[in-house]
Design an enzyme around this catalytic site. Structure first.
Site, PDB file in Angstrom:
ATOM      1  CD  GLN A 229      -1.119  -0.489   3.699  1.00 19.24           C
ATOM      2  OE1 GLN A 229      -1.178   0.301   4.630  1.00 19.24           O
ATOM      3  NE2 GLN A 229      -1.827  -1.625   3.664  1.00 19.24           N
TER       4      GLN A 229
ATOM      5  CG  HIS B 263      -0.475   5.638   3.916  1.00 19.10           C
ATOM      6  ND1 HIS B 263      -1.634   4.889   3.919  1.00 19.10           N
ATOM      7  CD2 HIS B 263       0.411   4.970   4.691  1.00 19.10           C
ATOM      8  CE1 HIS B 263      -1.450   3.816   4.690  1.00 19.10           C
ATOM      9  NE2 HIS B 263      -0.226   3.842   5.158  1.00 19.10           N
TER      10      HIS B 263
ATOM     11  CD  GLU C 234       2.179   4.021   8.008  1.00 21.66           C
ATOM     12  OE1 GLU C 234       0.988   4.354   8.159  1.00 21.66           O
ATOM     13  OE2 GLU C 234       2.524   2.907   7.583  1.00 21.66           O
TER      14      GLU C 234
ATOM     15  CG  HIS D 227       4.044   1.044   3.576  1.00 23.78           C
ATOM     16  ND1 HIS D 227       3.578   2.213   3.010  1.00 23.78           N
ATOM     17  CD2 HIS D 227       3.113   0.692   4.506  1.00 23.78           C
ATOM     18  CE1 HIS D 227       2.433   2.552   3.579  1.00 23.78           C
ATOM     19  NE2 HIS D 227       2.118   1.638   4.486  1.00 23.78           N
TER      20      HIS D 227
ATOM     21  NE  ARG E  46      -6.765  -3.296   1.103  1.00 22.73           N
ATOM     22  CZ  ARG E  46      -8.079  -3.123   1.153  1.00 22.73           C
ATOM     23  NH1 ARG E  46      -8.804  -3.096   0.057  1.00 22.73           N
ATOM     24  NH2 ARG E  46      -8.673  -3.006   2.315  1.00 22.73           N
TER      25      ARG E  46
END
Length: 313
Positions: free
Chosen positions: A95, A97, A114, A171, A191
């Site tokens: 996936q 972000h 993150e 990642h 995804r």
């Protein structure tokens, strides 16, 4: 209000989840496929609840909206961070972000940068951390061809490892890994590949190929370089510090006095037991607890044997 805010987490079931959140932390989990503990969260998809003191029973979202003075009078319209513990019993999807600009424009919420602290990992565990494509065109062509073995960068992991995962990083967390994740408060995930898995209805899970290509950065991600300092009974490792968050590891081996250097702190007890004293009041600490030291707390004392991960915006 001079007190820490202890929080009750929210559990999330996932196709790739397991039972380690119960086994490791004694959490009550809803099923044998529980993937995430949203430990410190004001995100609408899973709001933590204060369990002690004057605000017992309040959701963190409500507290942030009505008592901004506890959070340094932050100007962020939403509580900016989210702390999770993830039990990857199987591979998560590959996936990516978006950043804030893309996330706000397309999803109406923040992007997601993150980072991961590896709590536990089985022998041979690995993650996907970046890709080998040389350009957007190359990336799109390899995705189209399903050339996953050559495209994806696999990295072995062990307990104690730390990874910084900026928005735009392709990642995936691999199987049999337990991770503490500190992230922007966002639930937007694109995804790109899901190992052709089917859900319990027999359907392939939705992919977001165009969005993934749009937001994926070209070039390998640059991991942070942890900096460790030991003073008395406290070993502090600064894992990462950037415009979104600073994340520390605090290893306490006896009495420690600390003063705040940030507006407020999010703290998770990953192991051990001990106590935190604020003013005249002492609170017991044990593995699996999560709390916020709000702006009104300017100093505190730890004692005991504690392994803590702390963060602030």
């Amino acid at each position: 209000m001079m007190e820490p805010l202890f929080l009750h987490p929210v559990m999330q079931e996932k196709i790739w989840g397991g039972t380690r959140l119960r086994e490791e932390f004694d959490y009550v989990i809803p099923s044998e496929t529980t993937g995430e503990c949203w430990a410190i969260s004001a995100h609408p998809n899973g709001v933590s609840t204060v369990v002690n003191g004057a605000f017992a029973g309040w959701g963190l979202d409500q507290l942030y909206a009505q008592h901004r003075e506890l959070f340094g009078n932050s100007e962020s319209p939403v509580f900016p961070l989210l702390t999770k513990i993830l039990d990857a019993n199987d591979w998560l999807s590959v996936q990516v972000h978006p950043d804030d600009t893309y996330g706000l424009a397309h999803e109406g919420e923040l992007g997601k940068t993150e980072c991961w602290y590896v709590i536990a990992a089985d022998e041979g565990a690995e993650i996907i951390y970046g890709h080998q494509a040389q350009s957007k065109e190359d990336l799109a062509a390899q995705i189209q061809a399903g050339n996953w073995e050559d495209l994806l960068t696999r990295v072995p992991v062990k307990a104690g490892d730390f990874f910084f995962v900026p928005s735009g990083t392709m990642h995936a967390i691999g199987k049999r890994i337990l991770i503490l994740e500190t992230q922007q408060s966002s639930d937007t995930t694109y995804r790109v590949y899901d190992f052709d898995r089917r859900d319990d209805q027999g359907n392939l899970r939705e992919l977001h190929i165009q969005q993934s290509i749009d937001v994926t950065t070209i070039g390998q991600p640059a991991n942070s370089h942890p900096d460790k300092q030991i003073i008395g009974n406290l070993a502090t490792t600064t894992f990462v510090s950037n415009p979104f968050f600073t994340v520390y590891q605090w290893e306490v081996t006896g009495p420690v006095e600390m003063k705040k250097v940030a507006d407020y702190y999010l703290v998770s007890v990953l192991d051990g037991q001990g106590q935190v004293t604020v003013g005249e009041q002492t609170y017991p600490l044990q593995k699996g607890q999560h709390f916020i030291l709000p702006s009104t707390v300017t100093s505190w004392k730890f004692d005991g044997q504690l392994h803590l991960i702390a963060s602030h915006p």
